[in-house]
Every structure is written in structure tokens, then in C-alpha cells.
Design an enzyme around this catalytic site. Structure first.
Site, PDB file in Angstrom:
ATOM      1  N   GLY A 167       0.815  -1.215   0.000  1.00 40.77           N
ATOM      2  CA  GLY A 167       0.000   0.000   0.000  1.00 40.77           C
ATOM      3  C   GLY A 167       0.840   1.252   0.000  1.00 40.77           C
ATOM      4  O   GLY A 167       0.360   2.351  -0.257  1.00 40.77           O
ATOM      5  N   ARG A 168       2.091   1.095   0.343  1.00 40.48           N
ATOM      6  CA  ARG A 168       2.963   2.275   0.386  1.00 40.48           C
ATOM      7  C   ARG A 168       4.416   1.928   0.106  1.00 40.48           C
ATOM      8  O   ARG A 168       5.321   2.660   0.476  1.00 40.48           O
ATOM      9  CB  ARG A 168       2.873   2.922   1.742  1.00 40.48           C
ATOM     10  CG  ARG A 168       3.173   1.948   2.862  1.00 40.48           C
ATOM     11  CD  ARG A 168       3.509   2.680   4.074  1.00 40.48           C
ATOM     12  NE  ARG A 168       3.499   1.817   5.221  1.00 40.48           N
ATOM     13  CZ  ARG A 168       3.847   2.226   6.410  1.00 40.48           C
ATOM     14  NH1 ARG A 168       4.225   3.463   6.563  1.00 40.48           N
ATOM     15  NH2 ARG A 168       3.822   1.409   7.414  1.00 40.48           N
ATOM     16  N   ASP A 216       0.886 -11.342   7.049  1.00 41.50           N
ATOM     17  CA  ASP A 216       1.423 -10.524   5.948  1.00 41.50           C
ATOM     18  C   ASP A 216       2.765  -9.901   6.329  1.00 41.50           C
ATOM     19  O   ASP A 216       3.427  -9.305   5.483  1.00 41.50           O
ATOM     20  CB  ASP A 216       0.430  -9.430   5.543  1.00 41.50           C
ATOM     21  CG  ASP A 216      -0.068  -8.623   6.726  1.00 41.50           C
ATOM     22  OD1 ASP A 216      -0.725  -9.215   7.599  1.00 41.50           O
ATOM     23  OD2 ASP A 216       0.223  -7.418   6.801  1.00 41.50           O
ATOM     24  N   ASN A 217       3.159 -10.030   7.591  1.00 36.72           N
ATOM     25  CA  ASN A 217       4.472  -9.520   8.009  1.00 36.72           C
ATOM     26  C   ASN A 217       5.457 -10.658   8.255  1.00 36.72           C
ATOM     27  O   ASN A 217       6.511 -10.442   8.851  1.00 36.72           O
ATOM     28  CB  ASN A 217       4.340  -8.670   9.277  1.00 36.72           C
ATOM     29  CG  ASN A 217       3.586  -7.369   9.015  1.00 36.72           C
ATOM     30  OD1 ASN A 217       3.513  -6.924   7.877  1.00 36.72           O
ATOM     31  ND2 ASN A 217       3.027  -6.797  10.050  1.00 36.72           N
ATOM     32  N   LYS A 244      10.026   1.903   0.562  1.00 39.07           N
ATOM     33  CA  LYS A 244       8.851   2.005   1.442  1.00 39.07           C
ATOM     34  C   LYS A 244       8.524   3.476   1.675  1.00 39.07           C
ATOM     35  O   LYS A 244       9.408   4.249   2.046  1.00 39.07           O
ATOM     36  CB  LYS A 244       9.177   1.300   2.766  1.00 39.07           C
ATOM     37  CG  LYS A 244       7.981   1.000   3.631  1.00 39.07           C
ATOM     38  CD  LYS A 244       8.359  -0.037   4.686  1.00 39.07           C
ATOM     39  CE  LYS A 244       7.271  -0.219   5.720  1.00 39.07           C
ATOM     40  NZ  LYS A 244       7.632  -1.234   6.722  1.00 39.07           N
ATOM     41  N   ARG A 248      14.466  -0.831   1.553  1.00 37.93           N
ATOM     42  CA  ARG A 248      14.655  -2.138   2.193  1.00 37.93           C
ATOM     43  C   ARG A 248      15.253  -3.117   1.193  1.00 37.93           C
ATOM     44  O   ARG A 248      14.875  -3.131   0.020  1.00 37.93           O
ATOM     45  CB  ARG A 248      13.295  -2.645   2.686  1.00 37.93           C
ATOM     46  CG  ARG A 248      13.357  -4.016   3.332  1.00 37.93           C
ATOM     47  CD  ARG A 248      12.093  -4.315   4.097  1.00 37.93           C
ATOM     48  NE  ARG A 248      10.929  -4.356   3.241  1.00 37.93           N
ATOM     49  CZ  ARG A 248       9.676  -4.258   3.708  1.00 37.93           C
ATOM     50  NH1 ARG A 248       9.426  -4.096   4.989  1.00 37.93           N
ATOM     51  NH2 ARG A 248       8.668  -4.331   2.860  1.00 37.93           N
ATOM     52  N   ASP A 254      -2.460   6.958   2.876  1.00 35.37           N
ATOM     53  CA  ASP A 254      -1.815   7.923   1.979  1.00 35.37           C
ATOM     54  C   ASP A 254      -0.589   7.412   1.219  1.00 35.37           C
ATOM     55  O   ASP A 254       0.022   8.156   0.465  1.00 35.37           O
ATOM     56  CB  ASP A 254      -1.430   9.175   2.782  1.00 35.37           C
ATOM     57  CG  ASP A 254      -0.492   8.853   3.945  1.00 35.37           C
ATOM     58  OD1 ASP A 254      -0.048   7.685   4.046  1.00 35.37           O
ATOM     59  OD2 ASP A 254      -0.205   9.753   4.748  1.00 35.37           O
ATOM     60  N   GLY A 255      -0.205   6.170   1.468  1.00 34.09           N
ATOM     61  CA  GLY A 255       0.943   5.634   0.743  1.00 34.09           C
ATOM     62  C   GLY A 255       2.291   6.134   1.239  1.00 34.09           C
ATOM     63  O   GLY A 255       3.320   5.883   0.630  1.00 34.09           O
TER      64      GLY A 255
END
Ligand code: AMP
Ligand code: MG
Length: 487
Positions: free
Chosen positions: A92-93, A252-253, A113, A176, A125-126
Site C-alpha cells: 500500500g505504500r 502478511d508480516n 517504502k 529495504r 496515503d501511501g
């Protein structure tokens, strides 16, 4: 050696196509400047530290420039968040800019990121704020230096672009690095949307790129699960042995490579407390320190569920049972080393549990410093000094007797013991209050404290004359900082 201009890309994940990710260009942040860079992460891309000083560096990692060979894409995934299934998450961001092929033949994902909105931004907001970008950077590089498997961080770029959280903050980006950005949630997404062909492609991609030996097994899918279990068990053993709390262990992490991934409200324990909850938003303590072991197992079961199209439920269940014994063996091994033992004895497990119970009883023992100080002097002298940090003194004395007897079984010289223990027991630990002080300076425009903290924490086992202030017990206020998910 390479330069920024001569990096070679080989974008394997992008080639999987539009079912797996969507092409999105980074949205630049204003007046970009380099906050901090990691020399050892630069080396993974065969870059000299000087490359970070070039103006192009901050421009590239603030979304103003892009390599011709980069193919920025937002990946789709889903996941179980705090136990409930969210059918669609995704980058998403953050954007996977591409995969750099280094001179050792390794592929490194460049993931930016905070790169702006994507089709997966949902209501947000990304963006990433400076505070959380610095936290991710410091932790990634520090965990790596501690020997804890982790994604890496190349740099943080700051900007004048405003971002609204609880208050006005500024946007930043963190670059990252990881050999894969595939999460358990990638598998769940294709499983729950019944796209089993794509699920198969994803699994085969992961095996071909990262675990080629699995493809040679009679049951590659079980071998894949086993590989992820082994790696996750090793990672969690490190977290528990070193007092690291992740804070948001949603599926998801969870990285398919078993590396610490997606840093949020993480913390290292200050005073030992097995029930510590580092995430201010985690009301029930689902992700408390001691729950990390059963939660990792639960998350692996969620991954196994997504593999049911390719292996029998019984076989998957049986494979899942490997997790706890693997974790336990790895954890014991690390703790024996932390206590200075050179052999393995049957009752070590009980000795370790008793020590942690004594720490738990008072919650007045600094977890990291205990081990460092234990190695500093001959065992009897060290124990004498450490005794003050416990409340159950009779219990501690009894434990100390048994510990001395246990040390005597191994024998050996104190100088060797100190060197051996100091090589596994860090003097410097990324405490939240240290990060907080450096962040506040950076927010005021002074990046030197972040850079210095990063430098100190990248050699956590070494004596660093003049840097002792970073090795002290935290002040009272520093133990009670509230860190939430809003990053
Ligand atoms: P995290 O809590 O950072 O692991 O994020 C969970 C999900 O929310 C992921 O799909 C993220 O990409 C998304 N997300 C988190 N923060 C933002 C943000 N500021 N803008 C857009 N998406 C976000
Ligand atoms: Mg995440």
C-alpha cells in the site's frame, strides 16, 4: 565494484506478471536528503560507501529518479491480521523497484517504502513518516549485526513533504533490501481467491529462486513448508533469546525466508518481562513477547492451509509438528551460549527456565545487560554483583549455586569465557528510548545522532570507548514509551 549507474537488474518477480503485482511509479517526496545509509548494506549491492554521498543517491531513493532497468511494482497479498483474515492487503505504500544481481550472484530486492499510493493503499496515503523509517532502518541493520535473520536497510531519505498522523510529520522513504519480499500472505491471497494456478506459480517461483533443493524432493510442497518452518524456528529462537518483540506478527508480516520483516512498534526488552506487549494497539497481548512462539506456529499453520491444494492435510499437519522441537533446540543452543556453556547438559533447560522465572518475579533485571555482565567477570564475582537486580534473593542464591556448579563442569579459563560470552552477548542494544532520542534530533534536522547510533549498533558486541552512554540501563521514562502502528 559497481556504481549507482552500473547496477545490473534481473527482475524475476516482475516477470511473473500482472496477477502478482501492478506497475506503479514512485511518487517523489520534496527536497529529498539523505538521513542515513548503511555501508554494509551498500556492499551487498557492490557499492562503495561514497556512492551514498552522490546527489543521485538521495534522488533515486526519494522517487525522483529511476534506473532504466528498474520495473517498480506493487505486490498483491493478503493476510491474517490479529487473528482475522483480511482478503486483500498488498504493497500500500511500498514498491518493489527491481532485483539487483550482485557480483556474488545474489539477487537483492530493492523495496522503496513510503513511495506513494498504489492500488493497495486502501484508505491511507501511501506514505511513511521519518520516525518509522528511521526505526525500520536502525532495527534492520542492528538485528543483522546481532546475527538475527532480518531484512536489510540501505538508507533513509527525509523530505519536506508533510504527512498527517496524530500530528503533522514529514514523509520519508526507507530502502529495504531482502532476497525476497514474498510473505506468508502472498500464498494466502492466491489460496483464498481460489487462483490455484497462480498459487502453484508462486510456490514454484519461491522454490526455484530460493530453495532449489525442495524441487528435487519427492514432495516439493512439503519440503517448502519444512524449509519455512526451519527458518522461522531459527528466527523466533533468536527473538526469544535476545529479547526482541516484533509487535505485529500478522501473516502478511511473515517472510517466506524466515527473516525479521516489516518493522513497526518493535522493542527489545529492557527489564525482563515475558508478558511484555510492545504494540500499544495490541489490547489483548496477542503478540506479547512470550506469545511469539505459539503465534509463529499459528502463522505457519495459516501458510500450511494455503498449501492444501498440493499436499495432504495429514502430511502438512505432521510437518507443522516439527516447529516446536526445532525452535526449542535452537533456543536452548543460543541460551547455553549466552550463559557461557561449552557443552550441552540435560538440565540446562530447567536452569534457564529458573533464571527467567527469577527475572520475571521482580521485573527488575535488565535482560541484555545481565548476560553481558555475567561474562565480564569470573562467575562467582559476576553473580555477586548481579544479585542486586533480583527480588527473590533466596531463589537467586540457589540458582547461582547451581550455575556455578554447571560452569565448573565445563571448566576453562575466565579470559576465554569472557571472550566467548562477549561474542554472543551484546554490549549495545537498540532500546526504544535511544531510537526516540535520535528520531527527535532528526525531526529537528540534525541527522548526526541517528548516524552515530547506527554506527554504534552495527558493532553491538565490541567495546567502543567513548560510547558507553549507549550501553547504560535505560532511564525510567525510557522503559515506558508507547509505540503504536501508526507509521
Ligand atoms: P503494516 O501495518 O505496515 O504491516 O501494513 C499493513 C497494510 O497496510 C499493508 O498492506 C500496508 O501496505 C498498508 N499500509 C500501512 N500504512 C499505509 C499507508 N500509510 N498508506 C497505504 N497503505 C498503508
Ligand atoms: Mg506489513
Amino acid at each position: 565494484m559497481k556504481t549507482l549507474d552500473t547496477l545490473t537488474f534481473d527482475n524475476r518477480f516482475a516477470r511473473l506478471g500482472d496477477a502478482f503485482s501492478t506497475e506503479v511509479l514512485p511518487e517523489p517526496i520534496e527536497q529529498p536528503r539523505l538521513v542515513v545509509a548503511s555501508a554494509s548494506a551498500l556492499a551487498l549491492l557492490d557499492l562503495q560507501p561514497g556512492e551514498a554521498q552522490r546527489p543521485e543517491f538521495a534522488e533515486l531513493f526519494a522517487g525522483h529518479k529511476l534506473w532504466e532497468q528498474a520495473e517498480p511494482r506493487a505486490m498483491v497479498y493478503s493476510g491474517h491480521q490479529f487473528g482475522g483474515y483480511t482478503p486483500r492487503l498488498g504493497d500500500g505504500r511500498g514498491l518493489l523497484l527491481g532485483e539487483v544481481l550482485n557480483e556474488s550472484g545474489e539477487h537483492w530486492d530493492l523495496h522503496l517504502k513510503g513511495a506513494g499510493m498504489t492500488p493497495y493503499s486502501r484508505m491511507s496515503d501511501g506514505r511513511a513518516v521519518l520516525r518509522s523509517s528511521i526505526r525500520e532502518f536502525l532495527a534492520s541493520e542492528h538485528l543483522h549485526a546481532l546475527g538475527i535473520p532480518s531484512s536489510r536497510a540501505l538508507c533513509v531519505t527525509g523530505s519536506d513533504t508533510p504527512v498527517w498522523r496524530e500530528k503533522r510529520e514529514s514523509a520519508a522513504m526507507v530502502l529495504r533490501l531482502a532476497q525476497s519480499h514474498v510473505r506468508f500472505g502472498h500464498f494466502e491471497y492466491f489460496y483464498y481467491t481460489r487462483q490455484h494456478e497462480h498459487l502453484k506459480t508462486l510456490g514454484e517461483h519461491v522454490m526455484a529462486c530460493h530453495f532449489p533443493h525442495c524441487l528435487e524432493q519427492e514432495q516439493p510442497w512439503l519440503a517448502l513448508l519444512r524449509e519455512v518452518i526451519e527458518r522461522t524456528a531459527a528466527m523466533i529462537a533468536h527473538w526469544q533469546a535476545y529479547g526482541f518483540c516484533h509487535g505485529v506478527m500478522n501473516t502478511d508480516n511473515m517472510s517466506i525466508l524466515g527473516i525479521t520483516f516489516d518493522y513497526g512498534p518493535y522493542a527489545f526488552l529492557d527489564d525482563f518481562d515475558a508478558n511484555h506487549i510492545c504494540n500499544h494497539s495490541d489490547d489483548t497481548g496477542r503478540y506479547s513477547f512470550s506469545n511469539q512462539v505459539p503465534i509463529a506456529h499459528w502463522n505457519l499453520a495459516a501458510l500450511a492451509q494455503a498449501l492444501t491444494p498440493f499436499a495432504s492435510v495429514d502430511a502438512l499437519r505432521e510437518t507443522l509438528e516439527l516447529f516446536l522441537p526445532l525452535y526449542q533446540a535452537h533456543y536452548l543452543d543460543l541460551m547455553r551460549k549466552r550463559l557461557g556453556f561449552t557443552s550441552a547438559r540435560e538440565d540446562d533447560d530447567a536452569l534457564i527456565k529458573r533464571l527467567l522465572q527469577l527475572m520475571q518475579a521482580g521485573r527488575t533485571t535488565d535482560y541484555s545487560l545481565f548476560f553481558r555482565r555475567l561474562g565480564e567477570q569470573a562467575p562467582a564475582d559476576a553473580l555477586h554483583l548481579l544479585r542486586d537486580d533480583f527480588v527473590d534473593l533466596a531463589g537467586f542464591d540457589a540458582w547461582a549455586q547451581d550455575y556455578l556448579a554447571r560452569c565448573a563442569l565445563d571448566g576453562g579459563e575466565q579470559n576465554e569465557r569472557r571472550a566467548r560470552m562477549h561474542a554472543v552477548n551484546p554490549k549495545y542494544i537498540l532500546r526504544n528510548y535511544l531510537a526516540q532520542q535520535a528520531i527527535e534530533a532528526a525531526e529537528a534536522g540534525d541527522y548526526d545522532p541517528v548516524r552515530e547510533l547506527h554506527t554504534v549498533l552495527s558493532r553491538p558486541f565490541d567495546e567502543q570507548p567513548g560510547k558507553e552512554r549507549y550501553a547504560e540501563r535505560p532511564p525510567e521514562w525510557g522503559k515506558h514509551l508507547e509505540i503504536s502502528c501508526s507509521s
